[in-house]
Design a protein around this motif. Structure first.
Motif, PDB file in Angstrom:
ATOM      1  N   GLU A 126       0.895  -1.108   0.143  1.00  0.00           N
ATOM      2  CA  GLU A 126       0.007  -0.032  -0.109  1.00  0.00           C
ATOM      3  C   GLU A 126       0.745   1.193  -0.050  1.00  0.00           C
ATOM      4  N   ASN A 127       2.217   1.286   0.338  1.00  0.00           N
ATOM      5  CA  ASN A 127       3.005   2.080   0.264  1.00  0.00           C
ATOM      6  C   ASN A 127       3.464   2.521  -1.133  1.00  0.00           C
ATOM      7  N   LEU A 128       3.492   1.698  -1.973  1.00  0.00           N
ATOM      8  CA  LEU A 128       3.747   1.979  -3.452  1.00  0.00           C
ATOM      9  C   LEU A 128       3.161   3.146  -4.182  1.00  0.00           C
ATOM     10  N   SER A 129       3.826   3.484  -4.889  1.00  0.00           N
ATOM     11  CA  SER A 129       2.867   4.787  -5.904  1.00  0.00           C
ATOM     12  C   SER A 129       2.155   3.965  -7.173  1.00  0.00           C
ATOM     13  N   GLY A 130       1.437   4.674  -7.600  1.00  0.00           N
ATOM     14  CA  GLY A 130       0.442   4.112  -8.541  1.00  0.00           C
ATOM     15  C   GLY A 130       1.242   3.363  -9.690  1.00  0.00           C
ATOM     16  N   GLY A 131       2.205   3.933 -10.115  1.00  0.00           N
ATOM     17  CA  GLY A 131       3.071   3.364 -11.106  1.00  0.00           C
ATOM     18  C   GLY A 131       3.905   2.134 -10.708  1.00  0.00           C
ATOM     19  N   GLU A 132       4.141   2.056  -9.176  1.00  0.00           N
ATOM     20  CA  GLU A 132       4.727   0.973  -8.655  1.00  0.00           C
ATOM     21  C   GLU A 132       3.875  -0.166  -8.499  1.00  0.00           C
ATOM     22  N   GLN A 133       2.407   0.177  -8.211  1.00  0.00           N
ATOM     23  CA  GLN A 133       1.503  -0.811  -8.039  1.00  0.00           C
ATOM     24  C   GLN A 133       0.943  -1.408  -9.589  1.00  0.00           C
ATOM     25  N   GLN A 134       1.348  -0.633 -10.581  1.00  0.00           N
ATOM     26  CA  GLN A 134       0.951  -1.224 -11.869  1.00  0.00           C
ATOM     27  C   GLN A 134       2.044  -2.233 -12.139  1.00  0.00           C
ATOM     28  N   ARG A 135       3.521  -1.923 -11.998  1.00  0.00           N
ATOM     29  CA  ARG A 135       4.332  -2.956 -12.162  1.00  0.00           C
ATOM     30  C   ARG A 135       4.316  -4.126 -11.441  1.00  0.00           C
ATOM     31  N   LEU A 136       3.891  -4.085 -10.096  1.00  0.00           N
ATOM     32  CA  LEU A 136       3.558  -5.036  -9.238  1.00  0.00           C
ATOM     33  C   LEU A 136       2.633  -5.943  -9.744  1.00  0.00           C
ATOM     34  N   ALA A 137       1.548  -5.335 -10.375  1.00  0.00           N
ATOM     35  CA  ALA A 137       0.356  -6.214 -10.745  1.00  0.00           C
ATOM     36  C   ALA A 137       0.879  -6.880 -12.123  1.00  0.00           C
ATOM     37  N   LEU A 138       1.990  -6.451 -13.066  1.00  0.00           N
ATOM     38  CA  LEU A 138       2.195  -6.931 -14.041  1.00  0.00           C
ATOM     39  C   LEU A 138       2.905  -8.219 -13.802  1.00  0.00           C
ATOM     40  N   ALA A 139       4.074  -7.930 -12.790  1.00  0.00           N
ATOM     41  CA  ALA A 139       4.804  -9.145 -12.082  1.00  0.00           C
ATOM     42  C   ALA A 139       3.823 -10.181 -11.764  1.00  0.00           C
ATOM     43  N   ARG A 140       2.975  -9.925 -11.081  1.00  0.00           N
ATOM     44  CA  ARG A 140       2.077 -10.900 -10.310  1.00  0.00           C
ATOM     45  C   ARG A 140       1.379 -11.661 -11.444  1.00  0.00           C
ATOM     46  N   ILE A 141       0.820 -11.213 -12.671  1.00  0.00           N
ATOM     47  CA  ILE A 141       0.063 -12.127 -13.700  1.00  0.00           C
ATOM     48  C   ILE A 141       1.163 -12.928 -14.520  1.00  0.00           C
ATOM     49  N   THR A 142       2.572 -12.275 -14.647  1.00  0.00           N
ATOM     50  CA  THR A 142       3.515 -13.101 -15.465  1.00  0.00           C
ATOM     51  C   THR A 142       3.599 -14.585 -14.437  1.00  0.00           C
ATOM     52  N   LEU A 143       3.577 -14.338 -13.361  1.00  0.00           N
ATOM     53  CA  LEU A 143       3.865 -15.474 -12.455  1.00  0.00           C
ATOM     54  C   LEU A 143       3.025 -16.849 -12.774  1.00  0.00           C
ATOM     55  N   MET A 144       1.639 -16.355 -12.950  1.00  0.00           N
ATOM     56  CA  MET A 144       0.742 -17.087 -13.321  1.00  0.00           C
ATOM     57  C   MET A 144       0.936 -17.854 -14.584  1.00  0.00           C
ATOM     58  N   ASP A 145       1.646 -17.561 -15.541  1.00  0.00           N
ATOM     59  CA  ASP A 145       1.881 -18.258 -16.880  1.00  0.00           C
ATOM     60  C   ASP A 145       0.685 -18.554 -17.513  1.00  0.00           C
ATOM     61  N   SER A 146      -0.197 -17.777 -17.854  1.00  0.00           N
ATOM     62  CA  SER A 146      -1.466 -17.982 -18.239  1.00  0.00           C
ATOM     63  C   SER A 146      -1.235 -17.953 -19.950  1.00  0.00           C
ATOM     64  N   PRO A 147      -2.164 -18.801 -20.761  1.00  0.00           N
ATOM     65  CA  PRO A 147      -2.049 -18.497 -22.352  1.00  0.00           C
ATOM     66  C   PRO A 147      -2.286 -17.384 -22.641  1.00  0.00           C
ATOM     67  N   VAL A 148      -3.035 -16.590 -21.892  1.00  0.00           N
ATOM     68  CA  VAL A 148      -3.735 -15.296 -22.520  1.00  0.00           C
ATOM     69  C   VAL A 148      -3.886 -14.104 -21.508  1.00  0.00           C
ATOM     70  N   TYR A 149      -3.214 -12.908 -22.025  1.00  0.00           N
ATOM     71  CA  TYR A 149      -3.128 -11.911 -20.914  1.00  0.00           C
ATOM     72  C   TYR A 149      -3.959 -10.699 -21.436  1.00  0.00           C
ATOM     73  N   LEU A 150      -4.888 -10.166 -20.878  1.00  0.00           N
ATOM     74  CA  LEU A 150      -5.537  -9.051 -21.289  1.00  0.00           C
ATOM     75  C   LEU A 150      -5.203  -7.775 -20.233  1.00  0.00           C
ATOM     76  N   LEU A 151      -4.547  -6.686 -20.980  1.00  0.00           N
ATOM     77  CA  LEU A 151      -4.122  -5.666 -20.123  1.00  0.00           C
ATOM     78  C   LEU A 151      -4.834  -4.429 -20.384  1.00  0.00           C
ATOM     79  N   ASP A 152      -5.223  -3.812 -19.374  1.00  0.00           N
ATOM     80  CA  ASP A 152      -5.951  -2.633 -19.653  1.00  0.00           C
ATOM     81  C   ASP A 152      -5.469  -1.478 -19.153  1.00  0.00           C
ATOM     82  N   GLU A 153      -4.867  -0.333 -19.984  1.00  0.00           N
ATOM     83  CA  GLU A 153      -3.721   0.405 -19.813  1.00  0.00           C
ATOM     84  C   GLU A 153      -2.793   0.294 -18.843  1.00  0.00           C
ATOM     85  N   PRO A 154      -1.933  -0.772 -19.214  1.00  0.00           N
ATOM     86  CA  PRO A 154      -1.150  -1.252 -18.153  1.00  0.00           C
ATOM     87  C   PRO A 154       0.056  -0.336 -17.623  1.00  0.00           C
ATOM     88  N   THR A 155       0.213   0.515 -18.498  1.00  0.00           N
ATOM     89  CA  THR A 155       1.217   1.414 -18.163  1.00  0.00           C
ATOM     90  C   THR A 155       0.916   2.947 -18.020  1.00  0.00           C
TER      91      THR A 155
END
Length: 212
Positions: A126-155
Motif C-alpha cells: 500500500e506504500n507503493l506509488s500508482g506506477g509501482e503498483q501497476q508494475r507489481l500487478a504486471l509481475a503478479r500475472i506473469t507468475l501465473m503463466d497463463s496462455p492469454v493476457y488482457l491488459l487494460d492501460e497497463p502503463t
C-alpha cells in the motif's frame, strides 16, 4: 483464439464479427467511452453478451467455468487491486488463485525486477506509488503463466521512457513463452511499437456511453 459472432453488450458495444489470433499481440484503441474495457471484460468472462456468442478455442465462453477460464485468460485491470499486505503477498495472489505451485523468492524477485521494481518482498504494497503498483500487478500475472493476457492501460501511470521499457519487457516475456496478449492503450506510440494488429473500435457499431 477468440471469435466474436454478432456480439452485443447492452447499448454499449456491437461487434458483428471479429477474430483475435493466438500468439499475437493485439492492441485495442478508441476514444474514452467506446467500450474497450467492456470488451476485455467480455473476453475474461466477467460479463456476458446480451446477444451473440464469443468463442475461445472454438468453445462458447458462456459454457466455460468462469474460474477455469480466468486461469487461462488473466486480466490486469486499469486500476490494480492489492491483495494482502506485502509485495510478496501480492505477487503470490495470482498463483494461489490459479492453484499453482508457488514460485520461490528468487523467482519473485526476478519478476518484479523485470519491471524495474526494486523493492523488498516484505515491503508494504500500500506504500507503493500508482506506477509501482501497476508494475507489481504486471509481475503478479506473469507468475501465473497463463496462455492469454488482457491488459487494460497497463502503463498509464508511468512516464514515457519507463512505459516503453516496461512494455518491451512484458512483450519479450510473452514472445519467449508464446503467449497471446490483448491490450488497451491511449498511447499511440505504445500501440505502434508493441502490437502485431490494432483494432480500432470506431469501425464497429458502438452505441450509447460505454465504459472506456
Amino acid at each position: 483464439m477468440f471469435t466474436f459472432e454478432n456480439v452485443t453488450y447492452l447499448d454499449i458495444l456491437h461487434v458483428p464479427s471479429l477474430t483475435i489470433h493466438e500468439h499475437q499481440k493485439t492492441c485495442i484503441v478508441g476514444e474514452s467511452g467506446s467500450g474497450k474495457s467492456t470488451f476485455l471484460k467480455l473476453l475474461n468472462h466477467m460479463i456476458s453478451p446480451s446477444e451473440g456468442q464469443i468463442l475461445f478455442r472454438g468453445k462458447n465462453i458462456a459454457e466455460r467455468d468462469p474460474i477455469a477460464h480466468r486461469r487461462d485468460v488473466a486480466m490486469l485491470t486499469q486500476h490494480p487491486v492489492l491483495f494482502g499486505e506485502s509485495v510478496k503477498d501480492n505477487l503470490l495472489a495470482g498463483v494461489r488463485f490459479a492453484e499453482q505451485e508457488e514460485p520461490d523468492e528468487n523467482a519473485c524477485k526476478q519478476a518484479i525486477e523485470r519491471f524495474r521494481l526494486y523493492k523488498s518482498l516484505d515491503d508494504e504494497a500500500e506504500n507503493l506509488s500508482g506506477g509501482e503498483q501497476q508494475r507489481l500487478a504486471l509481475a503478479r500475472i506473469t507468475l501465473m503463466d497463463s496462455p492469454v493476457y488482457l491488459l487494460d492501460e497497463p502503463t498509464s501511470s508511468l512516464d514515457e521512457e519507463l512505459e516503453h521499457e516496461v512494455m518491451e519487457n512484458f512483450m519479450t516475456f510473452a514472445e519467449e513463452r508464446k503467449k497471446t496478449v490483448i491490450f488497451v492503450t491511449h498511447s499511440r506510440s505504445i500501440a505502434e511499437n508493441f502490437s502485431d494488429e490494432t483494432i480500432d473500435f470506431h469501425k464497429y457499431t458502438l452505441k450509447g456511453e460505454g465504459s472506456s
